[in-house]
Each structure stands twice: as structure tokens, then as C-alpha cells.
Design a protein around this motif. Sequence first.
Motif, mmCIF file in Angstrom:
data_model
loop_
_atom_site.group_PDB
_atom_site.id
_atom_site.type_symbol
_atom_site.label_atom_id
_atom_site.label_comp_id
_atom_site.label_asym_id
_atom_site.label_seq_id
_atom_site.Cartn_x
_atom_site.Cartn_y
_atom_site.Cartn_z
ATOM 1 N N ILE A 161 17.600 63.734 24.402
ATOM 2 C CA ILE A 161 17.260 65.161 23.677
ATOM 3 C C ILE A 161 17.819 64.162 21.443
ATOM 4 O O ILE A 161 18.877 64.263 22.250
ATOM 5 C CB ILE A 161 17.378 66.495 23.730
ATOM 6 C CG1 ILE A 161 16.858 67.095 24.120
ATOM 7 C CG2 ILE A 161 16.292 67.054 22.226
ATOM 8 C CD1 ILE A 161 16.522 68.903 24.372
ATOM 9 N N TYR A 162 16.250 63.980 20.384
ATOM 10 C CA TYR A 162 17.476 64.147 19.757
ATOM 11 C C TYR A 162 17.110 64.538 18.290
ATOM 12 O O TYR A 162 15.753 65.367 18.526
ATOM 13 C CB TYR A 162 16.665 62.337 19.490
ATOM 14 C CG TYR A 162 17.400 61.408 20.083
ATOM 15 C CD1 TYR A 162 18.992 61.108 19.718
ATOM 16 C CD2 TYR A 162 16.892 61.010 21.519
ATOM 17 C CE1 TYR A 162 18.945 59.860 20.869
ATOM 18 C CE2 TYR A 162 17.382 60.147 22.173
ATOM 19 C CZ TYR A 162 18.803 59.044 21.829
ATOM 20 O OH TYR A 162 19.547 58.551 22.421
ATOM 21 N N ILE A 163 17.540 64.593 17.516
ATOM 22 C CA ILE A 163 17.096 66.420 16.371
ATOM 23 C C ILE A 163 17.474 65.286 14.908
ATOM 24 O O ILE A 163 18.845 63.943 14.898
ATOM 25 C CB ILE A 163 18.145 67.071 16.614
ATOM 26 C CG1 ILE A 163 17.698 67.539 17.771
ATOM 27 C CG2 ILE A 163 17.852 67.639 15.235
ATOM 28 C CD1 ILE A 163 18.377 69.123 18.219
ATOM 29 N N TYR A 164 16.463 64.900 13.652
ATOM 30 C CA TYR A 164 16.627 64.345 13.012
ATOM 31 C C TYR A 164 16.430 65.366 12.214
ATOM 32 O O TYR A 164 15.668 66.148 12.193
ATOM 33 C CB TYR A 164 15.136 63.867 12.818
ATOM 34 C CG TYR A 164 14.595 62.190 11.947
ATOM 35 C CD1 TYR A 164 16.021 61.356 11.629
ATOM 36 C CD2 TYR A 164 14.746 63.254 10.478
ATOM 37 C CE1 TYR A 164 15.487 60.605 10.377
ATOM 38 C CE2 TYR A 164 14.341 62.549 9.300
ATOM 39 C CZ TYR A 164 15.080 61.396 9.325
ATOM 40 O OH TYR A 164 15.089 60.545 8.209
ATOM 41 N N HIS A 165 17.290 64.847 10.716
ATOM 42 C CA HIS A 165 17.271 66.041 9.601
ATOM 43 C C HIS A 165 17.487 65.468 9.271
ATOM 44 O O HIS A 165 18.405 64.936 8.485
ATOM 45 C CB HIS A 165 18.710 67.635 10.320
ATOM 46 C CG HIS A 165 18.666 67.968 8.674
ATOM 47 N ND1 HIS A 165 19.671 68.734 8.789
ATOM 48 C CD2 HIS A 165 17.756 67.937 7.578
ATOM 49 C CE1 HIS A 165 19.968 69.086 7.841
ATOM 50 N NE2 HIS A 165 18.602 69.371 7.025
ATOM 51 N N GLY A 166 16.500 64.991 7.620
ATOM 52 C CA GLY A 166 16.712 64.529 6.426
ATOM 53 C C GLY A 166 16.966 65.272 5.781
ATOM 54 O O GLY A 166 16.410 66.367 5.324
ATOM 55 N N THR A 167 17.179 64.660 4.174
ATOM 56 C CA THR A 167 18.182 65.691 3.388
ATOM 57 C C THR A 167 17.718 64.561 2.455
ATOM 58 O O THR A 167 17.764 63.210 2.340
ATOM 59 C CB THR A 167 19.419 66.229 3.376
ATOM 60 O OG1 THR A 167 20.770 64.346 3.351
ATOM 61 C CG2 THR A 167 19.958 66.841 4.521
ATOM 62 N N GLU A 168 17.532 65.401 1.009
ATOM 63 C CA GLU A 168 17.714 64.632 0.049
ATOM 64 C C GLU A 168 18.538 64.455 -0.708
ATOM 65 O O GLU A 168 19.432 65.493 -1.173
ATOM 66 C CB GLU A 168 16.754 66.453 -1.384
ATOM 67 C CG GLU A 168 14.960 66.140 -0.772
ATOM 68 C CD GLU A 168 14.483 64.822 -1.142
ATOM 69 O OE1 GLU A 168 14.510 64.193 -2.104
ATOM 70 O OE2 GLU A 168 13.069 64.735 -0.895
ATOM 71 N N ARG A 169 19.079 63.096 -1.527
ATOM 72 C CA ARG A 169 20.546 62.580 -1.916
ATOM 73 C C ARG A 169 20.742 63.774 -3.049
ATOM 74 O O ARG A 169 22.139 64.284 -3.136
ATOM 75 C CB ARG A 169 20.264 61.626 -2.638
ATOM 76 C CG ARG A 169 20.267 60.470 -1.378
ATOM 77 C CD ARG A 169 20.775 58.996 -1.712
ATOM 78 N NE ARG A 169 20.818 58.692 -0.455
ATOM 79 C CZ ARG A 169 20.661 56.782 0.013
ATOM 80 N NH1 ARG A 169 21.111 56.379 -1.968
ATOM 81 N NH2 ARG A 169 20.739 56.204 0.997
ATOM 82 N N SER A 170 19.474 63.696 -3.951
ATOM 83 C CA SER A 170 20.003 64.668 -5.196
ATOM 84 C C SER A 170 20.379 66.234 -4.791
ATOM 85 O O SER A 170 21.365 66.445 -5.497
ATOM 86 C CB SER A 170 19.137 64.679 -6.763
ATOM 87 O OG SER A 170 17.820 64.823 -6.113
ATOM 88 N N THR A 171 19.448 67.304 -4.373
ATOM 89 C CA THR A 171 19.718 68.419 -3.748
ATOM 90 C C THR A 171 20.492 69.112 -2.724
ATOM 91 O O THR A 171 20.433 69.205 -2.453
ATOM 92 C CB THR A 171 18.650 69.057 -3.657
ATOM 93 O OG1 THR A 171 17.753 68.384 -2.352
ATOM 94 C CG2 THR A 171 17.433 68.722 -5.168
ATOM 95 N N LYS A 172 20.952 67.513 -1.654
ATOM 96 C CA LYS A 172 21.486 68.144 -0.494
ATOM 97 C C LYS A 172 20.787 69.032 -0.105
ATOM 98 O O LYS A 172 20.946 69.442 1.468
ATOM 99 C CB LYS A 172 22.908 68.512 -0.382
ATOM 100 C CG LYS A 172 23.787 67.627 -1.367
ATOM 101 C CD LYS A 172 23.413 66.366 -0.855
ATOM 102 C CE LYS A 172 24.883 65.125 -1.617
ATOM 103 N NZ LYS A 172 24.853 63.796 -1.247
#
Length: 396
Positions: A157-168
Amino acid sequence: MAYIRIEAEVIGNIVIGSTPIIANHIESADSISGSMLRGALAGIWSPDDAGNEDFLSFFCRDDIRFRGLFPIPSGTDGTDFLTNSHFPFQMPLSAFGCKYDAGMGRGGHGFIDGALNSLAAGMTCPHCHAPLKQCRDTSYYYMLSGKPKPITTKKEIYIYHGTERSTKRAKNAALYSYTSVRNGERFLGWLTGTQERIDCFWKRLRESARVSMKNDSEIEANLRIGRAKKRRGYLRCTMKKIAPDADREETLHPLFSREANPKLRSDNRLIIMLQTPAIVYDRLFRPLTTLRPDDFFSESKLKDKVTEVNGRTFSATTVIDGWSGVHKLPRVPEIAVAAGSTFVFTLNTAAVDHEGEALEELKKIQADGIGERKNEGYGQILINPPFHRGEGKWLP
């Protein structure tokens, strides 16, 4: 009928495309459909030859049938599987197992075949006395020492969590998960056709595709399969063209192997199980959700010699969709009878008196399959497979 056997091993990890079970999670399938295998082989073809007459006859018509790839055990068990010419059978929907611990092996409580025992749905588990439930997963098994042994496809199982660099903060639509088939898992499949077309396909494969030759009858190739195929792993495949005289040994053919070969039961029952989903339409072009004797035997000599057993049908439906790599558009969804669906018929005594002729007819029916898009692996059937050759007692 001639054929090419494909042995495949996962390098890295692959996500075999399937419909998301929830909005942001994708569960990888356990097997690779013939449609997906066809697309992967077309993908390694030389662009200069794509679209010519041979290409169209191989990939767009019924000259070559892409049977798909089915899971087999990994490691040394997989080597023994291939050495002894076992066959990966789809688990039938007629199987009933313990509500809390269904399964074979590793402490599983086993199954009972509802196609042979009309009381299976109301029985309780002999180990823990829990009620039984119908098997509805897509697992596979093979026969070892006369008993069914499960084939388990190992996944991660893989989980992907992307974030905005400016707001985290998390990006929109950037949180999802998926399961992938693990590195080292193995598959077995076939391409079938007439001897002439298989020979032509083999010749063009050697000349036009990106493959490496091991010898005159063996080719190696890397196939990109599944979702995000450019970012993940691939299948390392060994393709072997089987000599015509090898059929006499009845050990390697996908439909005439010693395990998968149709056999007549002493009670004259014909139990037909779908190895892959079947797309079947009636005369008004409406999709069928269950199958009757005429759907299997309408063009056979056994047409008037087979009757349906009431109350012994175990079927479900599924939706066949996908993606067209040529048109870059989703394919039109089609309703199909699900793999594992099981149908019980009775063969009358007149046909059984000519056992040899009846078996030859059953072999032809099993080899041809049923329904539409058979060149993509749909509509493969098995007649009286090993799971249905017992007496309706608890297995294993």
C-alpha cells in the motif's frame, strides 16, 4: 490451435488498473486482462509497422486471442508450478466459506461447493460453527496433491500526500492511496490462434517489436502495464512458442492441460465456470446478467442434450471499462457476467453413451469460449474444473 506461452515477473511494482473502490483509493487487480496484455504488446511494436495490415489483424481482429495473465506462486513454488504444468483457476462463486475465516491454507477453514451441495448456503463452519458466506473475491487456486491450494498475490500500500510549499497545506486532490503488486510476483498467460497466424505473429514480433532473442522459440521483452506505467515498474516477460507436437503431451496448453481438461462426472452434471468475465448480448442487444444452456451450446451437437438445474446458478455482474490508448478516451462501459460465475447443467444419458464424442464437443466449446471480445480474453470458460469434481463435501 497453436499458442505462445508467456511467463512474466514484476520488476519494481505495478498497479493493475481497476475502478477505485472509494474516491481516493485504488485497489490493484490480481490478474492482467487480455485487453491490457494486448495493449502492452502493441506498445512495443515498431511505430513504422503500427497500423499496417498485419498489425490490424493481430491486435484489432480475432486472428490472435490474448488470453491474459493470471497469478502464479512466487519463488520456488512458482518454479514447481511451471515445472509440473499447473493451471491457475479462478475461485468459483459457488464456493461457500466460513464467515470469519474463509480460505484454504494458512489456517483457513476451507470451503464447500454450492454447485454440488444444495444445502451449502444454510450450513455452518465445521471448525467454528459460524454461518457460511458466498465467496465473492477474485482469488485463484491450483491443484496440489489432489487438493486446491490458494494463490496469493502479494501487494503493498502506498499513500501520496502533496503539500503547497508556501502554505504547507495539502494540495487539492493530492491525497490518495493505492495498492500495487509487489516486486517478484509472477504471472502466466497465453496467446492462441491458428498455426499460420501464430507463426506470422511470431515472425513479426521478432522483426518489428523491441524484444531480445534467446533462441528461435523464445523471446524476452519488458512490458509496461497498468496505471502510471512510465513512473513505476514493468513486467519482464519470457515468451515461448510451443511446437505443434507438444499438444499431444497435454501439459502446456491453457485449455487442454491435464488439470483444465473437461471431464465427465458420474452424475452427468456439467458445471461451467467463467475464468474471465463474459460479455454476452441477447437478440435485442441487451446485456445478459446470467447464462443458460443455449448461450453455451447453441452451435454445438449437444444443444438439445443439456438441461438447466434449477436453483444451481451462482452469478454476478461486473462493468468492463478501460482506456483507449489510440483515441485517448475512456472506453464505453459494458455489463458482463463476472469471472467465477458458475452454472450447473445436466447432460442427458444419450450423450453420455457416446462419451468420446461428448468430450470432444466440450473441448471445442471450452477452447472457443463465449460472448463478445474473445480476442481480448473475455468469455473464457472451464467445464467441470477440479473444484467441481468432488461430492460436495468440505474442502480441503
